[in-house]
Design an enzyme around this catalytic site. Structure first.
Site, PDB file in Angstrom:
ATOM      1  N   SER A 129       0.819  -1.207   0.000  1.00  0.00           N
ATOM      2  CA  SER A 129       0.000   0.000   0.000  1.00  0.00           C
ATOM      3  C   SER A 129       0.849   1.251   0.000  1.00  0.00           C
ATOM      4  O   SER A 129       1.894   1.313   0.654  1.00  0.00           O
ATOM      5  CB  SER A 129      -0.903  -0.001   1.238  1.00  0.00           C
ATOM      6  OG  SER A 129      -1.548   1.241   1.397  1.00  0.00           O
ATOM      7  N   TYR A 153      -2.783   0.177   9.951  1.00  0.00           N
ATOM      8  CA  TYR A 153      -2.889  -0.511   8.669  1.00  0.00           C
ATOM      9  C   TYR A 153      -1.615  -0.336   7.859  1.00  0.00           C
ATOM     10  O   TYR A 153      -1.028  -1.301   7.355  1.00  0.00           O
ATOM     11  CB  TYR A 153      -4.087   0.011   7.869  1.00  0.00           C
ATOM     12  CG  TYR A 153      -4.033  -0.390   6.417  1.00  0.00           C
ATOM     13  CD1 TYR A 153      -4.189  -1.725   6.039  1.00  0.00           C
ATOM     14  CD2 TYR A 153      -3.793   0.558   5.412  1.00  0.00           C
ATOM     15  CE1 TYR A 153      -4.116  -2.099   4.704  1.00  0.00           C
ATOM     16  CE2 TYR A 153      -3.721   0.184   4.086  1.00  0.00           C
ATOM     17  CZ  TYR A 153      -3.886  -1.140   3.739  1.00  0.00           C
ATOM     18  OH  TYR A 153      -3.798  -1.514   2.412  1.00  0.00           O
ATOM     19  N   LYS A 157       1.517  -3.132   6.595  1.00  0.00           N
ATOM     20  CA  LYS A 157       2.030  -3.345   5.236  1.00  0.00           C
ATOM     21  C   LYS A 157       3.550  -3.149   5.199  1.00  0.00           C
ATOM     22  O   LYS A 157       4.277  -3.909   4.546  1.00  0.00           O
ATOM     23  CB  LYS A 157       1.338  -2.401   4.251  1.00  0.00           C
ATOM     24  CG  LYS A 157      -0.123  -2.750   3.996  1.00  0.00           C
ATOM     25  CD  LYS A 157      -0.268  -4.146   3.396  1.00  0.00           C
ATOM     26  CE  LYS A 157      -1.705  -4.463   3.012  1.00  0.00           C
ATOM     27  NZ  LYS A 157      -1.855  -5.802   2.400  1.00  0.00           N
TER      28      LYS A 157
END
Length: 342
Positions: A129, A153, A157
């Site tokens: 991402s 989040y 990643k």
């Protein structure tokens, strides 16, 4: 190795996963899907096969953290490469549920790598991402821009990429691409496949579509005081079919890479939230009520990529426009007013 490869797609019923499965089937690959349907519908996989006109090799309803179940999949199928999508992906939710995000995203990746290693599978395309760049000091963002995640989040990643880097040091046979997406949107032009999140959408495009169709009253714009030209957040939107195509081309180049290589998957064009609202209004011909609310924790002002490295490496670039993205989403929403539930 010549086609047909057998590709294991984790999270294959999800938004990007389902579109990528169609792309792979269209190009002759055999596709095995694992998905726990935490944020996806089995109906998506039925539609994948309808769109492609070919069956999936197999579908398993399992969690990638379940190593015993995943081992059975590898024992039943001669997997040549893996595309790993399975992950939680909502920025705001990750701030509220960080343990869940680390457990699912990082734990799922380590479990997958362990089972791959045990079965001699050494080709991987990892779904990463752009959020891991955080508040990038320089725009557009290159692959050499430092990681500076601002929410759990994004941190998961980045942590998965670090895991891949460390594993590659000890497993020189592992060949991996980490594709850093910049805001995938859109839908398959058939209108049979699109983004249909369970519950309240966490991404702006499906929320816009649900407002336009009348399922929701208005869209919240998280802040109009960002340091951008209209005060709203600016993102680099890319059509999901370009993303799917990028994954298929990544598979074709896996045997050229040693270790893990990160590449931006983007258009290089920035669009603000208000510009996106206006574009969707044009595509749908419907009013899109919105309200300005407080900034969302973990958000950043601008995320715009420099996609030049992937073009230099593969001679490929994203080509679909913002109007195409909005038009395809609107057609999917019109044909599926309550998503895959109908």
């Amino acid at each position: 190795m010549s086609l047909p490869w057998t590709i294991l797609v984790t999270g294959g019923a999800g938004f990007i996963g389902s579109h990528t499965c169609v792309e792979l089937l269209d190009y002759g690959y055999e596709v095995v899907v694992v998905d726990n349907h935490a944020n996806s519908s089995p109906e998506a996989l039925a539609r994948v096969q309808k769109v492609a006109g070919r069956p999936l090799a197999a579908v398993y309803t399992i969690d990638v953290r379940d190593r015993a179940a995943l081992t059975e999949v590898f024992e039943r199928h001669p997997v040549d490469a893996v595309i790993h999508f399975a992950a939680h992906k909502a920025v705001g939710e990750s701030v509220e549920l960080p343990i869940d995000y680390y457990d699912n995203n990082v734990g799922g990746t380590t479990a997958l790598l362990a089972v791959m290693n045990a079965h001699g599978v050494h080709r991987l395309v990892f779904s990463s991402s752009c959020s891991l760049y955080g508040n990038a000091e320089r725009i557009p963002i290159t692959e050499q821009s430092p990681a500076a995640p601002t929410n759990p989040y994004a941190s998961t990643k980045w942590m998965c990429e670090q895991v891949l880097t460390d594993v590659c040091r000890h497993r020189p046979d592992l060949q991996a691409f980490s594709l850093r997406y910049f805001n995938p949107v859109g839908a398959h032009p058939s209108a049979l496949l699109g983004e249909d999140p369970l519950g309240i959408p966490s991404n702006v495009m499906p929320y816009l579509a649900q407002v336009a169709i009348g399922r929701r009253e208005k869209i919240s714009v998280f802040g109009d005081d960002w340091p951008t030209h209209d005060g709203t957040g600016v993102r680099d939107y890319i059509h999901v079919m370009d993303v799917a195509e990028g994954h298929r081309i990544a598979l074709e180049h896996l045997d050229e890479v040693r270790g893990v290589r990160a590449l931006n998957l983007a258009t290089g064009v920035g669009t603000s939230v208000l510009e996106l609202v206006a574009a969707f209004r044009r595509a749908s011909g419907r009013p899109i009520p919105y309200e300005i609310t407080a900034r969302r924790p973990g958000d950043v002002a601008r995320l715009i990529a420099d996609p030049g490295e992937i073009e230099r490496a593969w001679g490929w670039r994203a080509t679909r426009t913002l109007d195409q993205m909005c038009g395809d989403v609107w057609r999917f929403q019109l044909d599926n007013p309550v998503g895959y539930q109908a």
